[in-house]
Design a protein around this motif. Structure first.
Motif, PDB file in Angstrom:
ATOM      1  N   LYS A 186       9.990  -4.994   3.738  1.00  0.00           N
ATOM      2  CA  LYS A 186      10.019  -4.565   2.339  1.00  0.00           C
ATOM      3  C   LYS A 186       9.672  -5.742   1.424  1.00  0.00           C
ATOM      4  O   LYS A 186       8.947  -5.596   0.443  1.00  0.00           O
ATOM      5  N   TRP A 187      10.182  -6.940   1.741  1.00  0.00           N
ATOM      6  CA  TRP A 187       9.887  -8.144   0.974  1.00  0.00           C
ATOM      7  C   TRP A 187       8.386  -8.431   1.003  1.00  0.00           C
ATOM      8  O   TRP A 187       7.772  -8.719  -0.022  1.00  0.00           O
ATOM      9  N   ILE A 188       7.789  -8.348   2.179  1.00  0.00           N
ATOM     10  CA  ILE A 188       6.350  -8.585   2.334  1.00  0.00           C
ATOM     11  C   ILE A 188       5.554  -7.580   1.504  1.00  0.00           C
ATOM     12  O   ILE A 188       4.629  -7.945   0.778  1.00  0.00           O
ATOM     13  N   ASP A 189       5.915  -6.294   1.625  1.00  0.00           N
ATOM     14  CA  ASP A 189       5.199  -5.253   0.878  1.00  0.00           C
ATOM     15  C   ASP A 189       5.321  -5.462  -0.631  1.00  0.00           C
ATOM     16  O   ASP A 189       4.347  -5.311  -1.370  1.00  0.00           O
ATOM     17  N   SER A 190       6.517  -5.805  -1.088  1.00  0.00           N
ATOM     18  CA  SER A 190       6.731  -6.019  -2.526  1.00  0.00           C
ATOM     19  C   SER A 190       5.970  -7.243  -3.027  1.00  0.00           C
ATOM     20  O   SER A 190       5.401  -7.223  -4.125  1.00  0.00           O
ATOM     21  N   LEU A 191       5.946  -8.294  -2.232  1.00  0.00           N
ATOM     22  CA  LEU A 191       5.195  -9.487  -2.617  1.00  0.00           C
ATOM     23  C   LEU A 191       3.709  -9.158  -2.709  1.00  0.00           C
ATOM     24  O   LEU A 191       3.040  -9.530  -3.680  1.00  0.00           O
ATOM     25  N   ARG A 192       3.192  -8.446  -1.721  1.00  0.00           N
ATOM     26  CA  ARG A 192       1.782  -8.059  -1.731  1.00  0.00           C
ATOM     27  C   ARG A 192       1.468  -7.234  -2.985  1.00  0.00           C
ATOM     28  O   ARG A 192       0.479  -7.481  -3.680  1.00  0.00           O
ATOM     29  N   ASP A 193       2.313  -6.258  -3.286  1.00  0.00           N
ATOM     30  CA  ASP A 193       2.106  -5.414  -4.476  1.00  0.00           C
ATOM     31  C   ASP A 193       2.137  -6.239  -5.760  1.00  0.00           C
ATOM     32  O   ASP A 193       1.306  -6.045  -6.653  1.00  0.00           O
ATOM     33  N   ASP A 194       3.092  -7.144  -5.856  1.00  0.00           N
ATOM     34  CA  ASP A 194       3.214  -7.945  -7.081  1.00  0.00           C
ATOM     35  C   ASP A 194       2.078  -8.954  -7.236  1.00  0.00           C
ATOM     36  O   ASP A 194       1.632  -9.221  -8.352  1.00  0.00           O
ATOM     37  N   VAL A 195       1.605  -9.522  -6.140  1.00  0.00           N
ATOM     38  CA  VAL A 195       0.472 -10.444  -6.242  1.00  0.00           C
ATOM     39  C   VAL A 195      -0.758  -9.682  -6.742  1.00  0.00           C
ATOM     40  O   VAL A 195      -1.463 -10.139  -7.643  1.00  0.00           O
ATOM     41  N   ALA A 196      -0.981  -8.506  -6.188  1.00  0.00           N
ATOM     42  CA  ALA A 196      -2.122  -7.705  -6.638  1.00  0.00           C
ATOM     43  C   ALA A 196      -1.964  -7.305  -8.110  1.00  0.00           C
ATOM     44  O   ALA A 196      -2.927  -7.385  -8.895  1.00  0.00           O
ATOM     45  N   ALA A 197      -0.769  -6.891  -8.500  1.00  0.00           N
ATOM     46  CA  ALA A 197      -0.516  -6.509  -9.895  1.00  0.00           C
ATOM     47  C   ALA A 197      -0.696  -7.707 -10.827  1.00  0.00           C
ATOM     48  O   ALA A 197      -1.247  -7.570 -11.926  1.00  0.00           O
ATOM     49  N   TYR A 198      -0.250  -8.872 -10.387  1.00  0.00           N
ATOM     50  CA  TYR A 198      -0.382 -10.081 -11.201  1.00  0.00           C
ATOM     51  C   TYR A 198      -1.853 -10.464 -11.378  1.00  0.00           C
ATOM     52  O   TYR A 198      -2.284 -10.799 -12.489  1.00  0.00           O
TER      53      TYR A 198
END
Length: 166
Positions: A37-49
Motif C-alpha cells: 500500500k505504501w509503494i502504491d501510494s508513493l507511486r500515485d503521489d509522485v505521478a500526481a506531484y
C-alpha cells in the motif's frame, strides 16, 4: 512407564510452535500488505506531484508573458499560487513517507527529495537552449521519475521477501 504424558507434552509443544509460526507468518503477510500500500501510494503521489508541478510551470510561463501588472498580479493570486499550494501538499505527503533518520538508503532518498524540490524552484532547474522553462522542468521531472523508480523497485524487492521480517 506410560507414554501418554510424553505424547500429550509433544502435542502441546507442537501446538504452541504452530501458533507461534502461524502468528509470525500472519504478521509478515500483514506487513507485506502495508508495504505494498505504501509503494502504491508513493507511486500515485509522485505521478500526481509531477502533474501538479507541470501545471504550475505552464501557468508560470503563461502569467510571465502578461505585461499588465494588475492582470499579472491577479492571475498569480487566483491561478498560480493555488497550483503551487496543491503541488506542495502532494510533496509534503511524499516527504512524510520517506525515512528522515540515518539509514543505508538515506543518500538515495535525499537525492530523490531534492529532485522533487527542484520542480517547484525554477532557479534550480537546469537552463536549456530553448526559450521555455518547461524544457528545463521536463529534464528535472525525468530525473525525479528515474530516482522514484529506483526507490519503488528497491521497496518492491523488500516486499517480495516477507520472511525477512520474522
Amino acid at each position: 512407564m506410560e507414554i501418554w504424558p510424553q505424547i500429550l507434552f509433544g502435542g502441546v509443544v507442537a501446538g504452541i510452535l504452530a501458533q507461534v509460526i502461524s502468528g509470525r507468518l500472519s504478521r509478515s503477510v500483514k506487513i507485506s500488505e502495508f508495504r505494498q500500500k505504501w509503494i502504491d501510494s508513493l507511486r500515485d503521489d509522485v505521478a500526481a506531484y509531477i502533474g501538479a508541478t507541470h501545471k504550475w510551470v505552464r501557468k508560470y510561463e503563461e502569467i510571465n508573458a502578461i505585461v499588465a501588472f494588475e492582470e499579472k498580479s491577479k492571475k498569480e493570486r487566483e491561478e498560480f499560487l493555488p497550483l503551487q499550494n496543491d503541488a506542495l501538499v502532494i510533496l509534503s505527503r511524499i516527504k512524510l513517507r520517506i525515512n528522515p533518520l540515518k539509514n543505508r538508503y538515506k543518500k538515495e532518498d535525499d537525492a530523490f527529495l531534492r529532485a522533487l524540490d527542484k520542480l517547484l524552484d525554477l532557479g534550480k532547474l537546469e537552463p536549456s537552449e530553448t526559450p521555455t522553462i518547461e524544457v528545463g522542468w521536463r529534464k528535472g521531472a525525468d530525473d525525479a521519475i528515474e530516482l522514484a523508480r529506483k526507490i519503488l523497485k528497491r521497496e518492491w524487492e523488500v516486499t517480495k521477501q516477507p520472511g525477512q521480517w520474522l
